[in-house]
Scaffold this active site. Structure first.
Site, PDB file in Angstrom:
ATOM      1  N   LYS A 145      15.950   4.712 -10.492  1.00  0.00           N
ATOM      2  CA  LYS A 145      14.984   4.318  -9.446  1.00  0.00           C
ATOM      3  C   LYS A 145      15.705   4.352  -8.113  1.00  0.00           C
ATOM      4  O   LYS A 145      16.914   4.141  -8.052  1.00  0.00           O
ATOM      5  CB  LYS A 145      14.487   2.889  -9.694  1.00  0.00           C
ATOM      6  CG  LYS A 145      13.165   2.583  -9.029  1.00  0.00           C
ATOM      7  CD  LYS A 145      12.000   3.023  -9.891  1.00  0.00           C
ATOM      8  CE  LYS A 145      10.665   2.858  -9.228  1.00  0.00           C
ATOM      9  NZ  LYS A 145       9.566   3.063 -10.203  1.00  0.00           N
ATOM     10  N   ASP A 165       6.471   6.146  -5.929  1.00  0.00           N
ATOM     11  CA  ASP A 165       6.233   4.741  -6.297  1.00  0.00           C
ATOM     12  C   ASP A 165       5.564   4.143  -5.059  1.00  0.00           C
ATOM     13  O   ASP A 165       4.965   4.893  -4.259  1.00  0.00           O
ATOM     14  CB  ASP A 165       7.553   4.035  -6.659  1.00  0.00           C
ATOM     15  CG  ASP A 165       7.322   2.677  -7.357  1.00  0.00           C
ATOM     16  OD1 ASP A 165       7.048   2.671  -8.559  1.00  0.00           O
ATOM     17  OD2 ASP A 165       7.401   1.633  -6.684  1.00  0.00           O
TER      18      ASP A 165
HETATM   19  P1  NDP Z   1       0.884   2.586  -3.499  1.00  0.00           P
HETATM   20  O1  NDP Z   1       1.869   2.538  -2.404  1.00  0.00           O
HETATM   21  O2  NDP Z   1       0.002   3.753  -3.655  1.00  0.00           O
HETATM   22  O3  NDP Z   1      -0.044   1.291  -3.451  1.00  0.00           O
HETATM   23  C1  NDP Z   1       0.510   0.017  -3.491  1.00  0.00           C
HETATM   24  C2  NDP Z   1      -0.607  -1.002  -3.405  1.00  0.00           C
HETATM   25  O4  NDP Z   1      -0.083  -2.280  -3.737  1.00  0.00           O
HETATM   26  C3  NDP Z   1      -1.188  -1.127  -1.997  1.00  0.00           C
HETATM   27  O5  NDP Z   1      -2.521  -1.493  -2.078  1.00  0.00           O
HETATM   28  C4  NDP Z   1      -0.328  -2.239  -1.406  1.00  0.00           C
HETATM   29  O6  NDP Z   1      -0.949  -2.955  -0.354  1.00  0.00           O
HETATM   30  C5  NDP Z   1      -0.154  -3.150  -2.597  1.00  0.00           C
HETATM   31  N1  NDP Z   1       1.088  -3.888  -2.435  1.00  0.00           N
HETATM   32  C6  NDP Z   1       2.335  -3.382  -2.324  1.00  0.00           C
HETATM   33  N2  NDP Z   1       3.223  -4.346  -2.123  1.00  0.00           N
HETATM   34  C7  NDP Z   1       2.518  -5.494  -2.103  1.00  0.00           C
HETATM   35  C8  NDP Z   1       2.874  -6.850  -1.924  1.00  0.00           C
HETATM   36  N3  NDP Z   1       4.153  -7.209  -1.750  1.00  0.00           N
HETATM   37  N4  NDP Z   1       1.876  -7.776  -1.976  1.00  0.00           N
HETATM   38  C9  NDP Z   1       0.581  -7.387  -2.166  1.00  0.00           C
HETATM   39  N5  NDP Z   1       0.186  -6.117  -2.321  1.00  0.00           N
HETATM   40  C10 NDP Z   1       1.149  -5.196  -2.301  1.00  0.00           C
HETATM   41  O7  NDP Z   1       1.763   2.347  -4.840  1.00  0.00           O
HETATM   42  P2  NDP Z   1       1.373   2.675  -6.356  1.00  0.00           P
HETATM   43  O8  NDP Z   1      -0.080   2.501  -6.581  1.00  0.00           O
HETATM   44  O9  NDP Z   1       2.022   3.946  -6.712  1.00  0.00           O
HETATM   45  O10 NDP Z   1       2.189   1.530  -7.115  1.00  0.00           O
HETATM   46  C11 NDP Z   1       1.603   0.282  -7.473  1.00  0.00           C
HETATM   47  C12 NDP Z   1       2.408  -0.351  -8.600  1.00  0.00           C
HETATM   48  O11 NDP Z   1       2.410   0.516  -9.740  1.00  0.00           O
HETATM   49  C13 NDP Z   1       3.889  -0.611  -8.286  1.00  0.00           C
HETATM   50  O12 NDP Z   1       4.295  -1.767  -8.991  1.00  0.00           O
HETATM   51  C14 NDP Z   1       4.586   0.604  -8.894  1.00  0.00           C
HETATM   52  O13 NDP Z   1       5.938   0.331  -9.203  1.00  0.00           O
HETATM   53  C15 NDP Z   1       3.750   0.789 -10.155  1.00  0.00           C
HETATM   54  N6  NDP Z   1       3.795   2.097 -10.788  1.00  0.00           N
HETATM   55  C16 NDP Z   1       3.476   3.234 -10.087  1.00  0.00           C
HETATM   56  C17 NDP Z   1       3.491   4.449 -10.732  1.00  0.00           C
HETATM   57  C18 NDP Z   1       3.062   5.708 -10.046  1.00  0.00           C
HETATM   58  O14 NDP Z   1       2.992   6.734 -10.723  1.00  0.00           O
HETATM   59  N7  NDP Z   1       2.749   5.694  -8.766  1.00  0.00           N
HETATM   60  C19 NDP Z   1       3.905   4.572 -12.137  1.00  0.00           C
HETATM   61  C20 NDP Z   1       4.127   3.317 -12.793  1.00  0.00           C
HETATM   62  C21 NDP Z   1       4.092   2.140 -12.114  1.00  0.00           C
HETATM   63  P3  NDP Z   1      -0.376  -2.854   1.139  1.00  0.00           P
HETATM   64  O15 NDP Z   1      -0.895  -1.554   1.654  1.00  0.00           O
HETATM   65  O16 NDP Z   1      -0.917  -4.040   1.847  1.00  0.00           O
HETATM   66  O17 NDP Z   1       1.130  -2.878   1.038  1.00  0.00           O
HETATM   67  O1  2IT Z   2       7.441   3.168 -12.223  1.00  0.00           O
HETATM   68  C1  2IT Z   2       7.224   4.347 -12.578  1.00  0.00           C
HETATM   69  O2  2IT Z   2       7.195   4.667 -13.770  1.00  0.00           O
HETATM   70  C2  2IT Z   2       6.983   5.346 -11.537  1.00  0.00           C
HETATM   71  N1  2IT Z   2       6.935   5.004 -10.358  1.00  0.00           N
HETATM   72  C3  2IT Z   2       6.817   6.794 -11.898  1.00  0.00           C
HETATM   73  C4  2IT Z   2       8.153   7.444 -12.120  1.00  0.00           C
HETATM   74  C5  2IT Z   2       8.121   8.937 -12.339  1.00  0.00           C
HETATM   75  O3  2IT Z   2       9.229   9.486 -12.449  1.00  0.00           O
HETATM   76  O4  2IT Z   2       7.056   9.542 -12.429  1.00  0.00           O
END
Ligand code: NDP
Ligand code: 2IT
Length: 446
Positions: free
Chosen positions: A126, A166
């Site tokens: 990461k 992420d």
């Molecule tokens: P994005 O940046 O697309 O969206 C993040 C969302 O979460 C936004 O709405 C943001 O709001 C909110 N958020 C972030 N930080 C905070 C905080 N401290 N408090 C409240 N709200 C918060 O990210 P993703 O959708 O890609 O990721 C969301 C989660 O999913 C994370 O935990 C990530 O690690 C996990 N994840 C993502 C994957 C992927 O493929 N993208 C794969 C597996 C897991 P704001 O705009 O206000 O910050």
């Molecule tokens: O937390 C996660 O699994 C991710 N943000 C996706 C990682 C990836 O390599 O697609």
């Protein structure tokens, strides 16, 4: 938990001071796998757990860039290469002001076991930066991404370490970083995943984490002869994972009534349907706006300023924002509101007391390393397509994703059997751990 497991966790905490998220992630895994380690002399002799808690490599670097006003900005960049036991390091990059080494070590640690569960050959890593993309122009984001990649490029590669998105890193950022990598290396390879469709990306990768979290919920519900159809669901966040969770739930006949961001939660009792979701996607992904704008567009909805969604009664919950967004009080509110299935789209969104509450209530609780593994699994499918110089159809990728989520669920069931119910936390940790541990035994002390 045994005294030996407690002592092990205390030693990890002492060795990694000031990193509470990392301690939290280690504790959860160690609590589940310690009996497996104690029963296996090779795991103990070869110090498998000690080695897994120490990153193979930690890279930190300066990221200087010039903003639109001509001022020099300095951020900090990181890549944690946690484990390459079963494949090249693989995992996302997070750009968020809260990023520091403890958050990235927790995420890299979780990623090792998650990637192991996917059935694909991927190690865990990461990275990211304390850079905040919010409020920055496209030009500033490009300048930052180019500077970030100007150092990261020497540490990564299609067979070495393959980053992806992420929080704060989506298609735009992956594009800028890929462009800079290609320029520096003079090489067009699958060094990043989440790429654009016409330059090596995979269909379904943007959708994969959200779709996967819903497929995992379906599998959990099917163990009780139940399904998502007709259920009311709460979703937190409004980014990539949240958006495609809503899309899949809506298409399967569930009613999603919340979305959120760090400023608050919108509640739409009539349900967020495909047309409303299209509006949200334009707001978040194109206009880069805030979720509270939803209530201006849809005045029957409410905005709960500064609140998380968990006090809103639902049957299914999909935390899809960030770590520790469900505490004990939130978990109790969810249970009191009738929630009996939680599928974690985010990484470690439920804090330890919240996890205890869900496990004690014996609800269907799918931990992130199982429930959100569809994203990285589809990254693995993107790597396979890149290696073959081919692209598969949407149907083919989606059906592989669906098959992988079913297989992850089956592994959790196999290793998580408890009297009369399935402990998915134990199942995911034990199943993910054994594969990595056995590979480490085979490969000697490295
Ligand atoms: P994005 O940046 O697309 O969206 C993040 C969302 O979460 C936004 O709405 C943001 O709001 C909110 N958020 C972030 N930080 C905070 C905080 N401290 N408090 C409240 N709200 C918060 O990210 P993703 O959708 O890609 O990721 C969301 C989660 O999913 C994370 O935990 C990530 O690690 C996990 N994840 C993502 C994957 C992927 O493929 N993208 C794969 C597996 C897991 P704001 O705009 O206000 O910050
Ligand atoms: O937390 C996660 O699994 C991710 N943000 C996706 C990682 C990836 O390599 O697609």
């Amino acid at each position: 938990m045994s005294a030996a497991a407690d002592a092990f966790i205390a030693q990890i905490a002492a060795r990694n001071p000031g990193e509470p998220e990392f301690h939290q992630a280690v504790r959860e895994v160690v609590e589940c796998v310690y009996p497996v380690v104690e029963a296996n002399p090779a795991y103990r002799k070869l110090k498998i757990l000690d080695r897994l808690c120490e990153p193979e490599r930690t890279i930190t670097f300066r990221v200087p860039w010039v903003d639109d006003k001509g001022e020099v900005q300095v951020n900090r960049g990181y890549r944690i290469e946690m484990s390459s036991a079963i494949g090249p390091y693989k995992g996302g990059l997070r750009f968020h002001p809260s990023v520091y080494i403890g958050i990235l070590k927790f995420l890299a640690f979780e990623q090792v076991f998650k990637n192991s569960l996917t059935t694909l050959p991927m190690g865990g890593g990461k990275g990211g930066s304390d850079f905040d993309p919010k409020g920055k122009s496209d030009n500033e984001v490009m300048k930052f991404c180019q500077s970030f990649m100007s150092e990261l490029f020497r540490h990564i590669g299609a067979n070495t370490d393959v980053p992806a998105g992420d929080i704060g890193v989506g298609g735009r950022e992956i594009g800028f970083m890929f462009g800079q990598y290609k320029k520096l290396k003079n090489e067009f390879t699958g060094v990043l995943t989440g790429k654009g469709l016409n330059w090596g990306g995979s269909l379904i990768r943007p959708e994969a984490t959200g779709y996967g979290a819903v497929y995992f919920a379906q599998e959990m519900l099917s163990t009780r002869g139940d399904s998502v159809k007709g259920k009311t669901a709460t979703v937190s966040g409004s980014g990539n994972v949240a958006q495609y969770t809503v899309e899949k739930l809506d298409s399967l006949g569930a009613k999603v009534i919340t979305l959120s961001d760090s400023e608050g939660t919108i509640v739409d009792k009539e349900g967020i349907d495909a047309a409303k979701l299209a509006w949200v996607m334009d707001l978040k992904n194109v206009k880069r706006g805030r979720i509270k704008d939803y209530v201006e567009k849809y005045p029957k909805a409410q905005f709960l300023k500064g609140k998380r969604p968990w006090s809103v009664p639902c049957q299914l919950a999909f935390p899809s924002a960030t770590q520790n967004e469900i505490n004990a009080e939130d978990a109790k509110a969810l249970l009191a509101g009738g929630c009996y299935c939680v599928s974690e789209g985010a990484n470690m969104p439920t804090d330890p007391a919240g996890v205890d509450a869900f496990r004690a209530a014996k609800i269907l609780f799918g931990p992130g390393k199982a429930a959100n593994a569809g994203g990285v699994a589809t990254s693995g499918l993107e790597m396979s397509q890149n290696a073959q110089h081919l692209s598969w159809t949407r149907e083919e990728v989606d059906s592989r994703l669906h098959g992988i989520m079913k297989s992850i669920h089956a592994s959790c069931v196999k290793h998580g059997q408890e009297k009369g119910h399935i402990d998915y936390v134990k199942g995911a940790n034990v199943a993910g751990f054994i594969k990595v541990a056995d590979a480490m035994v085979d490969q000697g002390v490295v």
